[in-house]
Every structure is written in structure tokens, then in C-alpha cells.
Design a protein around this motif. Structure first.
Motif, PDB file in Angstrom:
ATOM      1  N   ALA A 119       3.558   3.341 -50.115  1.00 17.24           N
ATOM      2  CA  ALA A 119       3.777   4.001 -51.396  1.00 17.24           C
ATOM      3  C   ALA A 119       4.106   5.477 -51.234  1.00 17.24           C
ATOM      4  CB  ALA A 119       2.555   3.821 -52.289  1.00 17.24           C
ATOM      5  N   SER A 120       4.965   5.759 -50.272  1.00 16.65           N
ATOM      6  CA  SER A 120       5.476   7.108 -50.039  1.00 16.65           C
ATOM      7  C   SER A 120       4.463   8.072 -49.449  1.00 16.65           C
ATOM      8  CB  SER A 120       6.046   7.726 -51.322  1.00 16.65           C
ATOM      9  OG  SER A 120       7.135   6.975 -51.780  1.00 16.65           O
ATOM     10  N   LYS A 121       3.318   7.589 -48.982  1.00 14.55           N
ATOM     11  CA  LYS A 121       2.330   8.464 -48.356  1.00 14.55           C
ATOM     12  C   LYS A 121       2.918   9.154 -47.140  1.00 14.55           C
ATOM     13  CE  LYS A 121      -1.992   8.296 -45.768  1.00 14.55           C
ATOM     14  NZ  LYS A 121      -3.103   7.432 -45.303  1.00 14.55           N
ATOM     15  N   LEU A 122       2.693  10.476 -47.040  1.00 15.62           N
ATOM     16  CA  LEU A 122       3.123  11.250 -45.885  1.00 15.62           C
ATOM     17  C   LEU A 122       1.912  11.608 -45.033  1.00 15.62           C
ATOM     18  CD1 LEU A 122       5.696  13.800 -47.391  1.00 15.62           C
ATOM     19  CD2 LEU A 122       6.165  11.713 -46.099  1.00 15.62           C
ATOM     20  N   THR A 123       2.046  11.463 -43.722  1.00 18.76           N
ATOM     21  CA  THR A 123       1.041  11.922 -42.769  1.00 18.76           C
ATOM     22  C   THR A 123       1.629  13.124 -42.046  1.00 18.76           C
ATOM     23  OG1 THR A 123       0.150   9.694 -42.479  1.00 18.76           O
ATOM     24  CG2 THR A 123      -0.376  11.317 -40.786  1.00 18.76           C
ATOM     25  N   PHE A 124       0.945  14.261 -42.162  1.00 12.48           N
ATOM     26  CA  PHE A 124       1.468  15.522 -41.643  1.00 12.48           C
ATOM     27  C   PHE A 124       0.840  15.880 -40.305  1.00 12.48           C
ATOM     28  CE2 PHE A 124       4.103  17.701 -44.743  1.00 12.48           C
ATOM     29  CZ  PHE A 124       3.884  16.961 -45.894  1.00 12.48           C
ATOM     30  N   GLY A 125       1.620  16.604 -39.478  1.00 10.83           N
ATOM     31  CA  GLY A 125       1.074  17.294 -38.329  1.00 10.83           C
ATOM     32  C   GLY A 125       0.520  18.637 -38.774  1.00 10.83           C
ATOM     33  N   THR A 126      -0.074  19.363 -37.813  1.00  9.87           N
ATOM     34  CA  THR A 126      -0.690  20.644 -38.144  1.00  9.87           C
ATOM     35  C   THR A 126       0.302  21.801 -38.126  1.00  9.87           C
ATOM     36  OG1 THR A 126      -1.362  20.829 -35.845  1.00  9.87           O
ATOM     37  CG2 THR A 126      -3.001  19.991 -37.391  1.00  9.87           C
ATOM     38  N   GLY A 127       1.535  21.539 -37.684  1.00 11.75           N
ATOM     39  CA  GLY A 127       2.565  22.555 -37.793  1.00 11.75           C
ATOM     40  C   GLY A 127       2.729  23.429 -36.570  1.00 11.75           C
ATOM     41  N   GLN A 176      -4.964  21.457 -48.408  1.00 13.23           N
ATOM     42  CA  GLN A 176      -4.630  22.111 -47.144  1.00 13.23           C
ATOM     43  C   GLN A 176      -5.695  23.152 -46.864  1.00 13.23           C
ATOM     44  OE1 GLN A 176      -0.863  24.283 -46.941  1.00 13.23           O
ATOM     45  NE2 GLN A 176      -0.670  23.774 -44.767  1.00 13.23           N
ATOM     46  N   GLN A 177      -6.570  22.855 -45.929  1.00 16.96           N
ATOM     47  CA  GLN A 177      -7.632  23.785 -45.558  1.00 16.96           C
ATOM     48  C   GLN A 177      -7.100  24.760 -44.522  1.00 16.96           C
ATOM     49  OE1 GLN A 177     -10.612  20.605 -44.837  1.00 16.96           O
ATOM     50  NE2 GLN A 177     -11.737  21.511 -46.539  1.00 16.96           N
ATOM     51  N   PRO A 178      -7.710  25.938 -44.442  1.00 15.66           N
ATOM     52  CA  PRO A 178      -7.183  26.991 -43.559  1.00 15.66           C
ATOM     53  C   PRO A 178      -6.946  26.495 -42.144  1.00 15.66           C
ATOM     54  CG  PRO A 178      -8.955  27.848 -44.923  1.00 15.66           C
ATOM     55  CD  PRO A 178      -8.909  26.366 -45.169  1.00 15.66           C
ATOM     56  N   GLY A 179      -5.728  26.705 -41.662  1.00 19.47           N
ATOM     57  CA  GLY A 179      -5.390  26.334 -40.291  1.00 19.47           C
ATOM     58  C   GLY A 179      -5.260  24.845 -40.053  1.00 19.47           C
ATOM     59  N   GLN A 180      -5.298  24.071 -41.111  1.00 21.47           N
ATOM     60  CA  GLN A 180      -5.231  22.622 -40.943  1.00 21.47           C
ATOM     61  C   GLN A 180      -3.997  22.038 -41.616  1.00 21.47           C
ATOM     62  OE1 GLN A 180      -8.813  20.383 -41.616  1.00 21.47           O
ATOM     63  NE2 GLN A 180     -10.138  22.033 -40.903  1.00 21.47           N
ATOM     64  N   SER A 181      -3.807  20.765 -41.365  1.00 24.37           N
ATOM     65  CA  SER A 181      -2.662  20.055 -41.911  1.00 24.37           C
ATOM     66  C   SER A 181      -2.888  19.722 -43.377  1.00 24.37           C
ATOM     67  CB  SER A 181      -2.475  18.768 -41.108  1.00 24.37           C
ATOM     68  OG  SER A 181      -1.376  18.049 -41.585  1.00 24.37           O
ATOM     69  N   LEU A 182      -1.838  19.245 -44.032  1.00 21.62           N
ATOM     70  CA  LEU A 182      -1.979  18.734 -45.393  1.00 21.62           C
ATOM     71  C   LEU A 182      -2.626  17.355 -45.334  1.00 21.62           C
ATOM     72  CD1 LEU A 182       0.525  20.774 -45.603  1.00 21.62           C
ATOM     73  CD2 LEU A 182       1.093  19.477 -47.671  1.00 21.62           C
ATOM     74  N   THR A 183      -3.599  17.139 -46.210  1.00 21.96           N
ATOM     75  CA  THR A 183      -4.286  15.855 -46.290  1.00 21.96           C
ATOM     76  C   THR A 183      -4.104  15.297 -47.692  1.00 21.96           C
ATOM     77  OG1 THR A 183      -5.943  16.567 -44.676  1.00 21.96           O
ATOM     78  CG2 THR A 183      -6.486  14.669 -46.058  1.00 21.96           C
ATOM     79  N   LEU A 184      -3.646  14.067 -47.781  1.00 27.88           N
ATOM     80  CA  LEU A 184      -3.435  13.443 -49.086  1.00 27.88           C
ATOM     81  C   LEU A 184      -4.776  13.101 -49.720  1.00 27.88           C
ATOM     82  CD1 LEU A 184      -1.388  12.260 -51.140  1.00 27.88           C
ATOM     83  CD2 LEU A 184      -1.560  10.098 -49.881  1.00 27.88           C
TER      84      LEU A 184
END
Lengths: 111, 115
Positions: free
Chosen positions: A96-104, B37-45
Motif C-alpha cells: 500500500a505504497s509504504k516507503l522504507t527509508f535509509g538514514t541518509g 523523524q527523530q533527530p539523526g534518524q530515518s523517517l519512520t511510518l
């Protein structure tokens, strides 16, 4: 469980010094891999979507490529305005379009 | 691409209180999401906001703590209830088209500090 690992965590380049950011992923099938740019205090800005291995997309000084296990964001002759955090995310089918992100990767480009 | 706005942009709240964050999209969208999005962390749904039905929450997030409304195809709210300092974070709203393309467009975020 889907996982995304980005490297390096931080990168400092001089203006004009080209480099690449890496995004390694583990996902049960891949619907899409997404690159975003995030400036301090702002929401992520969409850059690219890649759907299948071998695909490439370009925008100005940025070029994104995709293999079956990783993606690269190549930055050619960067300028100070390219300084930002670059985020990679994956999407699996049926989620359902969920994105899993890296920390960048935090990129700083200096004069 | 959709243009998304959020209110408030930032807030400082006391422990034990609740805050409601609003998300407005400039066009009708099939899907809306809330991230932390917590400081220094990734985005969490946190959850997917479903129009006309209950939100779908990710593991570790519950409706009593993060109630979500989506009354129409352009608007959603997220409430952070009974706040503690651990809830200090940036909360982001995003929107996407269920039928593709699948990229999500994000709002500017709400920076929440709980004291």
C-alpha cells in the motif's frame, strides 16, 4: 523485513569534485526505489524513482542508477547548493505504497 | 506533483497534553501518510490515513496514542496524545496516488518539542 542502508553517513566535497552516494537494499520484490533530497528544517523533496535494474535517471548534476542490490546517486561537479541530506527509500509490492527509508547521507559541498 | 502544507510548523508542549497536526493537500489524493523523524534518524511510518475508514498503523504505533482522521481526499490530522519528552520529533505528512506513480510528496513537517 525491508532494509535500506546508505553510505557514507556524511560526505564533504569541494565544488566540482564528483562523487557517488550508495544505497543498499533488501526487499521482498521491488516496486520502486526512490531518492529524496532533504534540506534542514524542510520535508523531503522527491528526486527520482527507479523501477528495475539497469535503469538510470538524470536531473541536472544528479544521476541515479539501480542494480538488483543497490542504487547509486552520482553527483557530477557539485555546487554548494547541492549541500543537503540525500535519502533513499524502497517500496515493495502489496504494501500500500509504504516507503522504507535509509538514514541518509549528509552532503556538504564547499567552495 | 502535490503541494502539501502542515500546521503548526513547530510547537512546544507540556508533558501530558495533546497536539493535533493538520495536513492539507492542494489536490485530491488517494493516499496520505504520517511519518516521524527523530533527530539523526530515518523517517519512520506511523500510519496510513484512509479516507472514510480507520487508519492503518505500523508496528509500534497505536491509535490511542496517535489518533488520525481523514475526512476527505485533501485533508488529514494526526494527534499526538498524552505527550512525553520521547515524543519530541518532526512529524511529516505525505501524499501519493494509489494507482501510480508511487512517489510520495511530503509536507514541510511539524517540529514538536515536549518539555
Amino acid at each position: 523485513e525491508d532494509q535500506v542502508t546508505q553510505s557514507p553517513e556524511a560526505l564533504r566535497l569541494q565544488e566540482g569534485e564528483s562523487s557517488s552516494l550508495n544505497c543498499s537494499y533488501t526487499v521482498s520484490g521491488l516496486r520502486g526505489l526512490f531518492w529524496y533530497r532533504q534540506d534542514p528544517g524542510k520535508g523531503p523533496e522527491f528526486l527520482f524513482t527507479l523501477y528495475s535494474a539497469g535503469e538510470e535517471k538524470e536531473k541536472e548534476r544528479l544521476k541515479a542508477t539501480l542494480t538488483k542490490k543497490e542504487s547509486f546517486l552520482h553527483i557530477t561537479a557539485p555546487k554548494p547548493e547541492d549541500s543537503a541530506t540525500y535519502l533513499c527509500a524502497v517500496q515493495a509490492p502489496g504494501t500500500a505504497s509504504k516507503l522504507t527509508f535509509g538514514t541518509g547521507t549528509r552532503l556538504q559541498v564547499t567552495l | 506533483s502535490a503541494v502539501i502544507s502542515q500546521k503548526p510548523s513547530r510547537d512546544i508542549c507540556q508533558r501530558g497534553t495533546s497536539l493535533t497536526i493538520q495536513c492539507q493537500v492542494d489536490s485530491q489524493v488517494t493516499m496520505m501518510f504520517w511519518y516521524r523523524q527523530q533527530p539523526g534518524q530515518s523517517l519512520t511510518l506511523i500510519a496510513t490515513a484512509n479516507q472514510g475508514s480507520e487508519a492503518t498503523y505500523e508496528s509500534g504505533f497505536v491509535i490511542d496514542k496517535f489518533p488520525i482522521s481523514r475526512p476527505n481526499l485533501t485533508f488529514s490530522t494526526l494527534t499526538v496524545s498524552n505527550m512525553s519528552p520521547e515524543d519530541s520529533s518532526i512529524y511529516l505528512c505525505s501524499a501519493a496516488d494509489r494507482y501510480g506513480p508511487y512517489e510520495q510528496y511530503f509536507g514541510p513537517g511539524t517540529r514538536l518539542t515536549v518539555t
